[in-house]
Design an enzyme around this catalytic site. Structure first.
Site, short mmCIF file in Angstrom:
data_model
loop_
_atom_site.label_atom_id
_atom_site.label_comp_id
_atom_site.label_asym_id
_atom_site.label_seq_id
_atom_site.Cartn_x
_atom_site.Cartn_y
_atom_site.Cartn_z
N SER A 2 0.82 -1.22 0.00
CA SER A 2 0.00 0.00 0.00
C SER A 2 0.86 1.27 0.00
CB SER A 2 -0.93 -0.02 1.21
OG SER A 2 -0.19 -0.14 2.41
N ALA B 187 2.83 2.79 -5.44
CA ALA B 187 2.52 1.93 -6.59
C ALA B 187 1.20 1.18 -6.37
CB ALA B 187 3.67 0.96 -6.84
N TYR C 178 7.72 8.06 3.87
CA TYR C 178 8.88 8.79 4.38
C TYR C 178 9.60 9.61 3.31
CZ TYR C 178 7.91 5.89 8.34
OH TYR C 178 7.26 5.29 9.39
N GLY D 157 12.16 14.56 -0.51
CA GLY D 157 12.49 15.53 -1.56
C GLY D 157 11.35 15.83 -2.50
N GLU E 134 17.65 18.50 -6.99
CA GLU E 134 18.39 17.46 -6.25
C GLU E 134 19.58 17.01 -7.08
OE1 GLU E 134 15.99 14.43 -4.19
OE2 GLU E 134 14.28 15.72 -4.58
N ASP F 264 10.30 -8.65 0.66
CA ASP F 264 9.45 -9.85 0.58
C ASP F 264 9.04 -10.17 -0.87
OD1 ASP F 264 9.57 -9.63 3.34
OD2 ASP F 264 7.57 -8.74 3.52
N HIS G 272 22.10 6.45 0.30
CA HIS G 272 21.87 7.90 0.29
C HIS G 272 23.03 8.55 1.03
CE1 HIS G 272 20.03 11.81 0.74
NE2 HIS G 272 18.98 11.41 0.03
N ARG H 162 24.02 10.50 -6.66
CA ARG H 162 24.21 9.88 -5.34
C ARG H 162 25.35 8.91 -5.22
NH1 ARG H 162 18.05 8.83 -3.69
NH2 ARG H 162 17.74 11.06 -3.56
N HIS I 38 19.45 2.98 1.03
CA HIS I 38 18.26 3.79 0.76
C HIS I 38 17.31 3.18 -0.26
CE1 HIS I 38 16.06 7.55 0.58
NE2 HIS I 38 16.26 7.65 -0.72
N GLU J 104 9.22 0.08 -6.39
CA GLU J 104 10.60 -0.26 -6.00
C GLU J 104 10.89 -1.76 -6.05
OE1 GLU J 104 12.01 1.83 -2.53
OE2 GLU J 104 13.85 0.63 -2.46
N ARG K 226 19.86 5.18 -9.34
CA ARG K 226 18.63 5.96 -9.57
C ARG K 226 18.87 7.46 -9.41
NH1 ARG K 226 14.50 7.90 -5.97
NH2 ARG K 226 15.64 6.94 -4.25
N LEU L 156 9.17 7.83 -6.98
CA LEU L 156 7.71 8.03 -6.85
C LEU L 156 7.11 8.13 -8.26
CD1 LEU L 156 7.68 10.61 -3.90
CD2 LEU L 156 7.04 8.20 -3.79
P1 FAD Z 1 6.54 1.20 -0.60
O1 FAD Z 1 6.10 2.59 -0.59
O2 FAD Z 1 7.70 0.81 0.12
O3 FAD Z 1 5.31 0.28 -0.27
C1 FAD Z 1 5.47 -1.11 -0.10
C2 FAD Z 1 4.23 -1.64 0.59
O4 FAD Z 1 4.24 -3.07 0.59
C3 FAD Z 1 4.12 -1.23 2.05
O5 FAD Z 1 2.78 -0.91 2.30
C4 FAD Z 1 4.52 -2.50 2.79
O6 FAD Z 1 3.99 -2.59 4.08
C5 FAD Z 1 3.93 -3.55 1.88
N1 FAD Z 1 4.52 -4.88 1.99
C6 FAD Z 1 5.83 -5.21 1.89
N2 FAD Z 1 5.97 -6.55 2.03
C7 FAD Z 1 4.73 -7.06 2.21
C8 FAD Z 1 4.22 -8.35 2.42
N3 FAD Z 1 5.01 -9.44 2.50
N4 FAD Z 1 2.88 -8.52 2.58
C9 FAD Z 1 2.06 -7.45 2.54
N5 FAD Z 1 2.48 -6.19 2.36
C10 FAD Z 1 3.81 -6.00 2.19
N6 FAD Z 1 11.66 8.62 -3.82
C11 FAD Z 1 11.35 9.71 -4.55
O7 FAD Z 1 11.02 9.59 -5.74
N7 FAD Z 1 11.38 10.95 -3.97
C12 FAD Z 1 11.73 11.14 -2.68
O8 FAD Z 1 11.72 12.27 -2.19
C13 FAD Z 1 12.08 10.01 -1.90
N8 FAD Z 1 12.47 10.15 -0.60
C14 FAD Z 1 12.68 9.03 0.15
C15 FAD Z 1 12.96 9.17 1.51
C16 FAD Z 1 13.08 8.04 2.31
C17 FAD Z 1 13.39 8.20 3.77
C18 FAD Z 1 12.94 6.75 1.74
C19 FAD Z 1 13.06 5.54 2.59
C20 FAD Z 1 12.69 6.61 0.38
C21 FAD Z 1 12.56 7.73 -0.43
N9 FAD Z 1 12.29 7.62 -1.78
C22 FAD Z 1 12.00 8.74 -2.53
C23 FAD Z 1 12.09 6.31 -2.40
C24 FAD Z 1 10.59 6.07 -2.50
O9 FAD Z 1 9.95 6.55 -1.35
C25 FAD Z 1 10.26 4.61 -2.68
O10 FAD Z 1 11.10 4.01 -3.60
C26 FAD Z 1 8.82 4.46 -3.14
O11 FAD Z 1 7.97 5.14 -2.26
C27 FAD Z 1 8.45 3.00 -3.23
O12 FAD Z 1 7.07 2.90 -3.42
P2 FAD Z 1 6.42 1.46 -3.55
O13 FAD Z 1 4.95 1.67 -3.66
O14 FAD Z 1 7.11 0.69 -4.58
O15 FAD Z 1 6.80 0.74 -2.17
C1 SIN Z 2 15.69 12.79 -0.68
O1 SIN Z 2 14.80 13.57 -0.35
O2 SIN Z 2 16.89 13.06 -0.59
C2 SIN Z 2 15.31 11.47 -1.21
C3 SIN Z 2 14.97 11.58 -2.62
C4 SIN Z 2 14.97 10.23 -3.27
O3 SIN Z 2 15.29 9.22 -2.66
O4 SIN Z 2 14.64 10.19 -4.47
#
Ligand code: FAD
Ligand code: SIN
Length: 534
Positions: free
Chosen positions: A12, A15, A47, A50, A117, A224, A245, A293, A354, A378, A389, A395
């Site tokens: 959740s 994506a 979390y 940027g 950035e 996972d 990072h 980075r 990161h 991701e 990246r 995002l």
């Molecule tokens: P996530 O947002 O990680 O969601 C994964 C979901 O899957 C979660 O809900 C989790 O609980 C669930 N899940 C995982 N395993 C299981 C399982 N076995 N069963 C059920 N549910 C499960 N990117 C940017 O583009 N800009 C930014 O500014 C930026 N800043 C960042 C700052 C931080 C501190 C971090 C950690 C990352 C940052 N990133 C940024 C990277 C970006 O946030 C992530 O790559 C992106 O949000 C990933 O989205 P996602 O939907 O793929 O996965």
């Molecule tokens: C950050 O705000 O520095 C994170 C940005 C990212 O991971 O893309």
């Protein structure tokens, strides 16, 4: 217990939620089930600081510049077609987010404020203060909760993807036509393993930052999804490209995860320095503190080794206080809470794991190598990021792939049926593990092994040492897994061991230094581009 649904979404974050909202709008006749292992908002997405990189101000910026910045940051290992597709679709997808109620900061004239950035040649990062991810997640949760055809199960931990393997067939990597019928999921509210059957499954489980002790990723990021696909014999690629990072807050008292000091702070004028005020980034790249980075993290790692220190500093004291607090209120508060006043003190920072650039191989529609299994965000290797990246492209990738996946599923789902022959999860012959330390100690060990031997700088001896230890953890943990009642901790450990294996093996297979894979035994870049397919 068996449930059936049309589409099972696992995860959740940006994506999973974007996909669910789009699919529910397009096909109100379909039932969409989201399972997520913690509460709905817990994710890397929440979390993100940027922001979202996209071409917005066409007077100054254009797609070509964003494409070239992405290719350059990725050390040209990116798939150019995918880069072009994501970058050119980006603005449309971000506009949709805005239509759904996401707020981004604006200038006084009403235009969106565009941040900068590392690795970007223009200002193109839309953001909401320094908590963009929190705002995106808030808007998406509101949106998915408004649909009657979406059901959400929190505290549901996906254990395994269901394939022909669970019908008793022998499946290997080379077996043609592997199909996904849904997933076995542990309901953490009552510890019952449920069988969720679906016509189509969408994996959106995010990354695996918890593989390293020092990480910006929350506890849920345990790889996972990638581990499940690997076990189901799906294709995984480029796992060696683990992004560190450069600037996590260095606070020896803080437990994992480490708080991030956004790259946008450097985009706003922050400068990396040593304690005595000496700048060092210009020695490594003409872009200084705003280089991509991989370059900045490697430079910091080298400088810390030369000086024998555990951290470097980010100097923002020259930025006007009001301006800093307006743009980075969360970072300002966090620093104050540990006794650092960014207007008077330099902020201690160090690199932290990161982001995973590799993952489940998908095509432009998010289709994995397993039939009826899609993946986005991701958890995937899509070709967008190459060997490293570009900041704030993640995002964006989640949004674009959620869109493409929903279009493709709409075309095919009416010809797919549920497989009712799938058996329930078999729990015979298992008991509670007697000692939790068998799990917690192995977790500590593998994280330390990865940090010491498979970190920012690698070599062949370190990689082999890591592999020897990982194989030992693998054997011990498999024994425990076969005889224990399932717990989330044990499954996460097992998944992290798999991810550790994939990262180390992929790094061993890549005989070059490129992007995030820096191996002192192979200091040069090879003249050709190749994926590390596992
Ligand atoms: P996530 O947002 O990680 O969601 C994964 C979901 O899957 C979660 O809900 C989790 O609980 C669930 N899940 C995982 N395993 C299981 C399982 N076995 N069963 C059920 N549910 C499960 N990117 C940017 O583009 N800009 C930014 O500014 C930026 N800043 C960042 C700052 C931080 C501190 C971090 C950690 C990352 C940052 N990133 C940024 C990277 C970006 O946030 C992530 O790559 C992106 O949000 C990933 O989205 P996602 O939907 O793929 O996965
Ligand atoms: C950050 O705000 O520095 C994170 C940005 C990212 O991971 O893309």
């Amino acid at each position: 217990m068996k449930r059936t649904t049309d589409i099972l979404v696992i995860g959740s974050g940006v994506a999973g939620l974007t996909f669910a909202a789009k699919m529910a709008t397009k096909r109100p006749d379909l039932k969409i089930t989201i399972v997520t292992k913690n509460n709905i908002e817990e994710s890397n997405t929440k979390y993100a600081q940027g922001g979202i990189a996209t071409v917005w101000n066409l007077d100054k910026d254009n797609y070509e510049k964003h494409i070239e910045d992405t290719m350059d940051a990725g050390d040209e290992l990116n798939n150019r077609e995918i880069v072009e597709m994501v970058i050119s679709e980006g603005p449309k997808r971000v506009r949709e987010l805005i239509e759904w109620g996401t707020r981004f900061d604006k200038e006084t004239n009403g235009d969106y404020e565009l941040g900068r950035e590392g690795g970007h040649s223009e200002n193109r990062v839309l953001h909401y203060k320094d908590i963009t991810g929190w705002e995106v997640e808030r808007a998406l949760i509101d949106r998915v909760k408004s649909f009657d055809n979406i059901e959400i199960f929190e505290n549901y931990f996906a254990l395994e993807l269901i394939t022909q393997h669970h019908l008793g067939k022998v499946i290997m990597k080379i077996t043609p036509g592997i199909e996904c019928y849904g997933a076995y999921v542990l309901n953490r509210n009552n510890f019952v393993t449920e069988t969720i059957l679906a016509k189509v499954t969408v994996l959106a489980t995010g990354g695996a930052g918890q593989l390293y002790r020092v990480t910006t990723n929350p506890k849920v990021a345990t790889g996972d999804g990638i581990a499940m696909v690997y076990r189901a014999k799906g294709r995984i690629a480029n796992m060696e490209f683990v992004q560190f990072h450069p600037t996590a807050l260095f606070d020896p008292k803080e437990e994992s995860p480490n708080f991030l000091i956004s790259e946008a702070v450097r985009g706003h004028g922050g400068i990396l320095k040593h304690k005595d005020g000496e700048e060092f980034m210009h020695k490594y790249d003409k872009r200084g503190s705003l280089a991509p980075r991989d370059i900045v993290a490697r430079a910091i790692d080298k400088e810390m080794k030369i000086k024998g220190t555990d951290n470097v500093y980010l100097d923002v004291r020259h930025i006007e206080k009001e301006d800093f607090i307006k743009h980075f209120p969360n970072i300002y508060e966090k620093c104050l809470s540990i006794g650092i006043d960014p207007m008077k003190d330099m902020i201690p920072v160090a690199p932290a794991c990161h982001y995973f650039c590799g993952g489940v191989v998908v095509d432009k529609d998010g289709k994995s190598s397993i039939k009826n299994l899609y993946a986005g965000g991701e958890v995937t290797y899509s070709g967008l990021h190459g060997a490293n990246r570009l900041a704030s492209n993640s995002l964006l990738e989640g949004l674009v792939y959620a869109h493409n996946i929903h279009l493709d599923i709409d075309k095919v789902i009416d010809n797919i049926s549920i497989n009712n022959d799938v058996p329930e999860w078999d729990t015979t012959g298992t008991s509670e593990p007697e000692e939790m330390i068998l799990i917690t100690q192995s977790l500590k060990e593998i994280r330390d092994v990865m940090g010491s031997y498979v970190g920012i700088v690698r070599n062949n001896i370190r990689l082999q040492r890591a592999m020897n230890r990982i194989l030992l953890y693998y054997r011990e943990t498999e024994d425990l897994y076969k005889t224990s009642i399932l717990s989330q901790q044990l499954c996460e450990l097992r998944n992290l061991i798999t991810i550790g294996y994939l990262v180390t093996k992929s790094s061993q297979l890549r005989h070059e230094s490129r992007g995030l894979n820096f191996n002192t035994d192979y200091p040069d870049r090879l003249p050709y581009n190749e994926l590390t397919l596992i």
